[in-house]
Motif scaffolding. Structure first.
Motif, PDB file in Angstrom:
ATOM      1  N   GLU A 189       0.831  -1.209   0.000  1.00 42.17           N
ATOM      2  CA  GLU A 189       0.000   0.000   0.000  1.00 42.17           C
ATOM      3  C   GLU A 189       0.864   1.258   0.000  1.00 42.17           C
ATOM      4  OE1 GLU A 189      -2.773  -0.206   3.270  1.00 42.17           O
ATOM      5  OE2 GLU A 189      -3.476  -2.186   2.622  1.00 42.17           O
ATOM      6  N   ARG A 190       1.872   1.287   0.844  1.00 41.64           N
ATOM      7  CA  ARG A 190       2.754   2.444   0.933  1.00 41.64           C
ATOM      8  C   ARG A 190       3.437   2.730  -0.409  1.00 41.64           C
ATOM      9  NH1 ARG A 190       7.963   2.326   2.039  1.00 41.64           N
ATOM     10  NH2 ARG A 190       7.952   0.395   3.214  1.00 41.64           N
ATOM     11  N   LEU A 191       3.736   1.682  -1.157  1.00 48.68           N
ATOM     12  CA  LEU A 191       4.434   1.846  -2.441  1.00 48.68           C
ATOM     13  C   LEU A 191       3.474   1.968  -3.629  1.00 48.68           C
ATOM     14  CD1 LEU A 191       7.337  -0.698  -1.868  1.00 48.68           C
ATOM     15  CD2 LEU A 191       7.410   1.799  -1.668  1.00 48.68           C
ATOM     16  N   GLY A 192       2.165   2.042  -3.356  1.00 48.09           N
ATOM     17  CA  GLY A 192       1.185   2.212  -4.436  1.00 48.09           C
ATOM     18  C   GLY A 192       0.828   0.939  -5.172  1.00 48.09           C
ATOM     19  N   MET A 193       1.067  -0.199  -4.548  1.00 44.12           N
ATOM     20  CA  MET A 193       0.722  -1.499  -5.140  1.00 44.12           C
ATOM     21  C   MET A 193      -0.623  -1.912  -4.534  1.00 44.12           C
ATOM     22  SD  MET A 193       4.557  -3.036  -4.748  1.00 44.12           S
ATOM     23  CE  MET A 193       4.360  -4.572  -5.639  1.00 44.12           C
ATOM     24  N   HIS A 194      -1.669  -1.913  -5.343  1.00 45.07           N
ATOM     25  CA  HIS A 194      -3.027  -2.112  -4.845  1.00 45.07           C
ATOM     26  C   HIS A 194      -3.423  -3.584  -4.836  1.00 45.07           C
ATOM     27  CE1 HIS A 194      -3.522   2.211  -4.974  1.00 45.07           C
ATOM     28  NE2 HIS A 194      -2.988   2.181  -6.182  1.00 45.07           N
ATOM     29  N   GLY A 195      -3.569  -4.139  -3.638  1.00 44.48           N
ATOM     30  CA  GLY A 195      -4.021  -5.518  -3.508  1.00 44.48           C
ATOM     31  C   GLY A 195      -5.489  -5.629  -3.873  1.00 44.48           C
ATOM     32  N   VAL A 196      -5.816  -6.506  -4.804  1.00 42.35           N
ATOM     33  CA  VAL A 196      -7.202  -6.740  -5.202  1.00 42.35           C
ATOM     34  C   VAL A 196      -7.816  -7.819  -4.311  1.00 42.35           C
ATOM     35  CG1 VAL A 196      -8.711  -7.502  -7.089  1.00 42.35           C
ATOM     36  CG2 VAL A 196      -6.745  -6.030  -7.570  1.00 42.35           C
ATOM     37  N   ALA A 197      -7.120  -8.955  -4.184  1.00 35.46           N
ATOM     38  CA  ALA A 197      -7.603 -10.050  -3.343  1.00 35.46           C
ATOM     39  C   ALA A 197      -6.463 -11.038  -3.111  1.00 35.46           C
ATOM     40  CB  ALA A 197      -8.789 -10.759  -3.998  1.00 35.46           C
ATOM     41  N   PHE A 198      -6.613 -11.804  -2.036  1.00 39.31           N
ATOM     42  CA  PHE A 198      -5.634 -12.814  -1.655  1.00 39.31           C
ATOM     43  C   PHE A 198      -6.397 -14.100  -1.369  1.00 39.31           C
ATOM     44  CE2 PHE A 198      -4.044  -8.670  -0.723  1.00 39.31           C
ATOM     45  CZ  PHE A 198      -2.697  -8.721  -1.012  1.00 39.31           C
ATOM     46  N   TRP A 199      -5.881 -15.221  -1.869  1.00 42.26           N
ATOM     47  CA  TRP A 199      -6.560 -16.503  -1.703  1.00 42.26           C
ATOM     48  C   TRP A 199      -5.591 -17.599  -1.287  1.00 42.26           C
ATOM     49  CZ3 TRP A 199      -6.953 -13.756  -6.381  1.00 42.26           C
ATOM     50  CH2 TRP A 199      -8.208 -13.210  -6.692  1.00 42.26           C
ATOM     51  N   VAL A 228      -2.217 -17.339  -3.489  1.00 36.89           N
ATOM     52  CA  VAL A 228      -2.542 -16.724  -4.768  1.00 36.89           C
ATOM     53  C   VAL A 228      -3.055 -15.323  -4.462  1.00 36.89           C
ATOM     54  CG1 VAL A 228      -4.002 -16.857  -6.827  1.00 36.89           C
ATOM     55  CG2 VAL A 228      -3.210 -18.968  -5.718  1.00 36.89           C
ATOM     56  N   TYR A 229      -2.535 -14.341  -5.181  1.00 39.31           N
ATOM     57  CA  TYR A 229      -3.066 -13.000  -4.972  1.00 39.31           C
ATOM     58  C   TYR A 229      -3.007 -12.198  -6.252  1.00 39.31           C
ATOM     59  CZ  TYR A 229       1.745 -11.138  -4.171  1.00 39.31           C
ATOM     60  OH  TYR A 229       3.064 -10.770  -4.272  1.00 39.31           O
ATOM     61  N   MET A 230      -3.759 -11.095  -6.244  1.00 39.95           N
ATOM     62  CA  MET A 230      -3.812 -10.243  -7.417  1.00 39.95           C
ATOM     63  C   MET A 230      -3.563  -8.804  -6.999  1.00 39.95           C
ATOM     64  SD  MET A 230      -6.813  -9.901 -10.278  1.00 39.95           S
ATOM     65  CE  MET A 230      -6.475 -11.544 -10.925  1.00 39.95           C
ATOM     66  N   LEU A 231      -2.717  -8.142  -7.771  1.00 42.16           N
ATOM     67  CA  LEU A 231      -2.436  -6.719  -7.595  1.00 42.16           C
ATOM     68  C   LEU A 231      -2.949  -5.955  -8.806  1.00 42.16           C
ATOM     69  CD1 LEU A 231       1.291  -6.879  -6.422  1.00 42.16           C
ATOM     70  CD2 LEU A 231      -0.720  -6.525  -4.982  1.00 42.16           C
ATOM     71  N   ARG A 232      -3.287  -4.695  -8.587  1.00 46.57           N
ATOM     72  CA  ARG A 232      -3.682  -3.811  -9.682  1.00 46.57           C
ATOM     73  C   ARG A 232      -2.608  -2.722  -9.790  1.00 46.57           C
ATOM     74  NH1 ARG A 232      -8.189  -2.105  -7.690  1.00 46.57           N
ATOM     75  NH2 ARG A 232      -7.438  -0.083  -7.030  1.00 46.57           N
ATOM     76  N   HIS A 233      -2.160  -2.478 -11.019  1.00 47.23           N
ATOM     77  CA  HIS A 233      -1.159  -1.450 -11.290  1.00 47.23           C
ATOM     78  C   HIS A 233      -1.726  -0.479 -12.324  1.00 47.23           C
ATOM     79  CE1 HIS A 233       1.976  -3.963  -9.374  1.00 47.23           C
ATOM     80  NE2 HIS A 233       1.456  -4.963 -10.054  1.00 47.23           N
ATOM     81  N   ARG A 234      -1.271   0.762 -12.294  1.00 52.48           N
ATOM     82  CA  ARG A 234      -1.725   1.767 -13.267  1.00 52.48           C
ATOM     83  C   ARG A 234      -1.376   1.372 -14.698  1.00 52.48           C
ATOM     84  NH1 ARG A 234       1.291   4.688 -10.061  1.00 52.48           N
ATOM     85  NH2 ARG A 234       2.609   5.291 -11.799  1.00 52.48           N
ATOM     86  N   SER A 235      -0.264   0.671 -14.857  1.00 52.57           N
ATOM     87  CA  SER A 235       0.189   0.249 -16.183  1.00 52.57           C
ATOM     88  C   SER A 235       1.240  -0.834 -15.991  1.00 52.57           C
ATOM     89  CB  SER A 235       0.806   1.426 -16.953  1.00 52.57           C
ATOM     90  OG  SER A 235       1.993   1.852 -16.309  1.00 52.57           O
TER      91      SER A 235
END
Length: 141
Positions: free
Chosen positions: A63-73, A86-93
């Motif tokens: 979060e501090r580095l701007g890496m947005h966690g979508v979900a963790f499984w 298993v997890y998913m991150l959202r990035h601007r690009s």
């Protein structure tokens, strides 16, 4: 187990949280938002310490580095049960993802945390990363 099968089992797209209205409008406008699916296969007995590290520290660094966690499984079926995150991150690009991971790998808090938590051995035996883009028929996440 391949990624396609894993995604089908998990129903990932049905369980992803909603984006803010601003992010949704940006996606509809065709911006470069990418999703990164990461799969960590842990050594025997190392999933719980890995989950603890994520729960208590690593997600906060993201979060501090701007890496947005979508979900963790964690998978519920063998052979992945009990040894896979298993997890998913959202990035601007895609470029932002590269920058995010470069900052993460050099982050003093992360370096210290990894050294402390893995003093008796690494947690992750192997990891996979796949970048994904929403299709034009996908619901806005």
């Amino acid at each position: 187990m391949d990624r396609r099968k894993l995604l089908q089992i998990m129903g990932a797209t049905a369980t992803l949280p909603l984006l803010s209205i601003t992010e949704a409008k940006a996606q509809q406008a065709g911006t470069e938002t990418v999703y990164e699916l990461r799969i960590y296969h842990t050594y025997e007995g190392k999933l719980e310490p890995l989950l603890k590290r994520f729960r208590e520290h690593e997600t906060k660094i993201f979060e501090r580095l701007g890496m947005h966690g979508v979900a963790f499984w964690t998978p519920t079926d063998d052979p992945l049960k009990g040894r896979t995150l298993v997890y998913m991150l959202r990035h601007r690009s895609r470029a932002a993802a590269t920058e995010n991971w470069a900052r993460f790998s050099k982050d003093p808090e992360w370096i210290k945390l990894k050294a402390e938590t893995e003093a008796n051995g690494a947690f992750v035996e192997k990891h996979e990363s796949t970048f994904l883009a929403l299709t034009d028929f996908s619901p806005v996440l």
